[in-house]
Design a protein around this motif. Sequence first.
Motif, PDB file in Angstrom:
ATOM      1  N   GLY A  66      -3.506  12.804  -3.591  1.00 31.07           N
ATOM      2  CA  GLY A  66      -3.469  12.240  -4.928  1.00 31.07           C
ATOM      3  C   GLY A  66      -4.113  10.863  -4.997  1.00 31.07           C
ATOM      4  O   GLY A  66      -4.183  10.131  -4.000  1.00 31.07           O
ATOM      5  N   ALA A  67      -4.598  10.495  -6.176  1.00 28.65           N
ATOM      6  CA  ALA A  67      -5.253   9.202  -6.355  1.00 28.65           C
ATOM      7  C   ALA A  67      -4.311   8.051  -6.016  1.00 28.65           C
ATOM      8  O   ALA A  67      -4.736   7.039  -5.442  1.00 28.65           O
ATOM      9  CB  ALA A  67      -5.758   9.075  -7.794  1.00 28.65           C
ATOM     10  N   ASP A  68      -3.033   8.194  -6.342  1.00 25.03           N
ATOM     11  CA  ASP A  68      -2.072   7.131  -6.041  1.00 25.03           C
ATOM     12  C   ASP A  68      -1.952   6.900  -4.540  1.00 25.03           C
ATOM     13  O   ASP A  68      -1.827   5.755  -4.085  1.00 25.03           O
ATOM     14  CB  ASP A  68      -0.698   7.478  -6.625  1.00 25.03           C
ATOM     15  N   VAL A  69      -2.000   7.986  -3.766  1.00 29.90           N
ATOM     16  CA  VAL A  69      -1.915   7.862  -2.311  1.00 29.90           C
ATOM     17  C   VAL A  69      -3.133   7.122  -1.773  1.00 29.90           C
ATOM     18  O   VAL A  69      -3.018   6.202  -0.953  1.00 29.90           O
ATOM     19  CB  VAL A  69      -1.798   9.254  -1.664  1.00 29.90           C
ATOM     20  N   LEU A  70      -4.319   7.510  -2.222  1.00 28.21           N
ATOM     21  CA  LEU A  70      -5.546   6.861  -1.762  1.00 28.21           C
ATOM     22  C   LEU A  70      -5.572   5.398  -2.174  1.00 28.21           C
ATOM     23  O   LEU A  70      -6.046   4.542  -1.419  1.00 28.21           O
ATOM     24  CB  LEU A  70      -6.757   7.596  -2.337  1.00 28.21           C
ATOM     25  N   ASP A  71      -5.063   5.095  -3.356  1.00 28.06           N
ATOM     26  CA  ASP A  71      -5.011   3.716  -3.827  1.00 28.06           C
ATOM     27  C   ASP A  71      -4.122   2.872  -2.931  1.00 28.06           C
ATOM     28  O   ASP A  71      -4.465   1.731  -2.584  1.00 28.06           O
ATOM     29  CB  ASP A  71      -4.505   3.686  -5.262  1.00 28.06           C
ATOM     30  N   ARG A  72      -2.976   3.429  -2.517  1.00 27.48           N
ATOM     31  CA  ARG A  72      -2.067   2.681  -1.645  1.00 27.48           C
ATOM     32  C   ARG A  72      -2.666   2.451  -0.270  1.00 27.48           C
ATOM     33  O   ARG A  72      -2.513   1.374   0.315  1.00 27.48           O
ATOM     34  CB  ARG A  72      -0.723   3.411  -1.536  1.00 27.48           C
ATOM     35  N   VAL A  73      -3.335   3.467   0.268  1.00 28.46           N
ATOM     36  CA  VAL A  73      -3.966   3.308   1.587  1.00 28.46           C
ATOM     37  C   VAL A  73      -5.007   2.197   1.541  1.00 28.46           C
ATOM     38  O   VAL A  73      -5.057   1.329   2.424  1.00 28.46           O
ATOM     39  CB  VAL A  73      -4.599   4.634   2.049  1.00 28.46           C
ATOM     40  N   ALA A  74      -5.849   2.209   0.506  1.00 30.05           N
ATOM     41  CA  ALA A  74      -6.891   1.186   0.372  1.00 30.05           C
ATOM     42  C   ALA A  74      -6.285  -0.195   0.217  1.00 30.05           C
ATOM     43  O   ALA A  74      -6.739  -1.172   0.845  1.00 30.05           O
ATOM     44  CB  ALA A  74      -7.788   1.508  -0.817  1.00 30.05           C
ATOM     45  N   TYR A  75      -5.256  -0.293  -0.603  1.00 23.76           N
ATOM     46  CA  TYR A  75      -4.646  -1.602  -0.857  1.00 23.76           C
ATOM     47  C   TYR A  75      -3.973  -2.162   0.387  1.00 23.76           C
ATOM     48  O   TYR A  75      -4.165  -3.337   0.738  1.00 23.76           O
ATOM     49  CB  TYR A  75      -3.633  -1.486  -1.994  1.00 23.76           C
ATOM     50  N   ARG A  76      -3.208  -1.331   1.079  1.00 27.81           N
ATOM     51  CA  ARG A  76      -2.497  -1.823   2.261  1.00 27.81           C
ATOM     52  C   ARG A  76      -3.450  -2.180   3.386  1.00 27.81           C
ATOM     53  O   ARG A  76      -3.224  -3.162   4.112  1.00 27.81           O
ATOM     54  CB  ARG A  76      -1.482  -0.773   2.708  1.00 27.81           C
ATOM     55  N   ALA A  77      -4.509  -1.403   3.546  1.00 29.90           N
ATOM     56  CA  ALA A  77      -5.497  -1.729   4.583  1.00 29.90           C
ATOM     57  C   ALA A  77      -6.194  -3.049   4.255  1.00 29.90           C
ATOM     58  O   ALA A  77      -6.390  -3.897   5.140  1.00 29.90           O
ATOM     59  CB  ALA A  77      -6.515  -0.600   4.709  1.00 29.90           C
ATOM     60  N   THR A  78      -6.562  -3.237   2.997  1.00 30.33           N
ATOM     61  CA  THR A  78      -7.224  -4.481   2.609  1.00 30.33           C
ATOM     62  C   THR A  78      -6.281  -5.668   2.730  1.00 30.33           C
ATOM     63  O   THR A  78      -6.678  -6.753   3.193  1.00 30.33           O
ATOM     64  CB  THR A  78      -7.747  -4.379   1.172  1.00 30.33           C
TER      65      THR A  78
END
Length: 326
Positions: free
Chosen positions: A223-235
């Motif tokens: 889901g888009a929410d999952v990908l958004d969280r991965v990107a945010y936490r990595a950054t």
Amino acid sequence: MVVDAQLGQFGDLLFESALGVYVLAMILHAVEHALLRRPARAEESAREPVGAAVGGGSTGAADVNDAPAGAAPPRSRAERFGRMGVSLTVLGFGLHLAMLVVRGFAAQRVPWGNMYEFTAAICLVAVGAWLVVLYRRPELRRLGVFVLLPVIILMFLAGTVLYTQTAPVVPALRSYWLAIHVSAAVIASGILLLAGVSSVLYLLRAAHENTPTRLAWAARLPGADVLDRVAYRATALAFPIWTFAVITGAIWAEAAWGRYWGWDPKETTALVAWIVYACYLHARSTAGWRGRRAAVINVVGFAVMVFNLFFVNLVVTGLHSYAGVG
């Protein structure tokens, strides 16, 4: 400084072996992704426990209720291919790590003194960060093909266009700051590579949700929410490390050139990347800028990092022109 040429050649062999294993792992993940016929379940946007079933949303997996009492449900073909892909990724990571260790012993220095080694180190960190994500969120395994693709491209370029034989670094780099400043840049760049891929996939997933008939294959992504969280936490993890790299670079510049900042192309681009990622984190933490607009900013930051890695190092002439290509 004596260089062990034979040990350096063994390191090159380990590099080629790691690249070959990564290619096989990507192929297995691609097969897994192709076997995921049904759209990802909406509930995957919520956090699942580490022991949750992997590769949800695929066909061919037996219903848990059909399994005998006390027995685990049979694995689908997609899951079997995906698990093999993960195993090969771990093997490739081990070979990759061994390559840098061997290269360091052969050159008797930290193994990121030229573009070949620097790019290899960034890819190692990116794969390591991906394996950490898999350990915490095994249901994201279907992203393996998209994470490994840029790693393989970068490693291929490193082993061909950027390849440099084992040798001592130029005198300007013979400083303990090489182990401090460049190490921070390597770690941050590797994690930001994972963040950039996640944001690109977020945009593709969001585009599918808005126009499902045009990007049907994107339904197999989480889901888009999952990908958004991965990107945010990595950054969010990489940003303070990148900040440390910029600060230590300025300190090293003062020790080497007598000034903290001189608007050298490398310094300027690193600052631009820092500003872009600062804007992303600010935008992402502000309710009105979550989603697509924040993801676009993160992708721009990733593009600046790639520009800094290749164009600034290989094309622009400056005080940081230590690519060592050739």
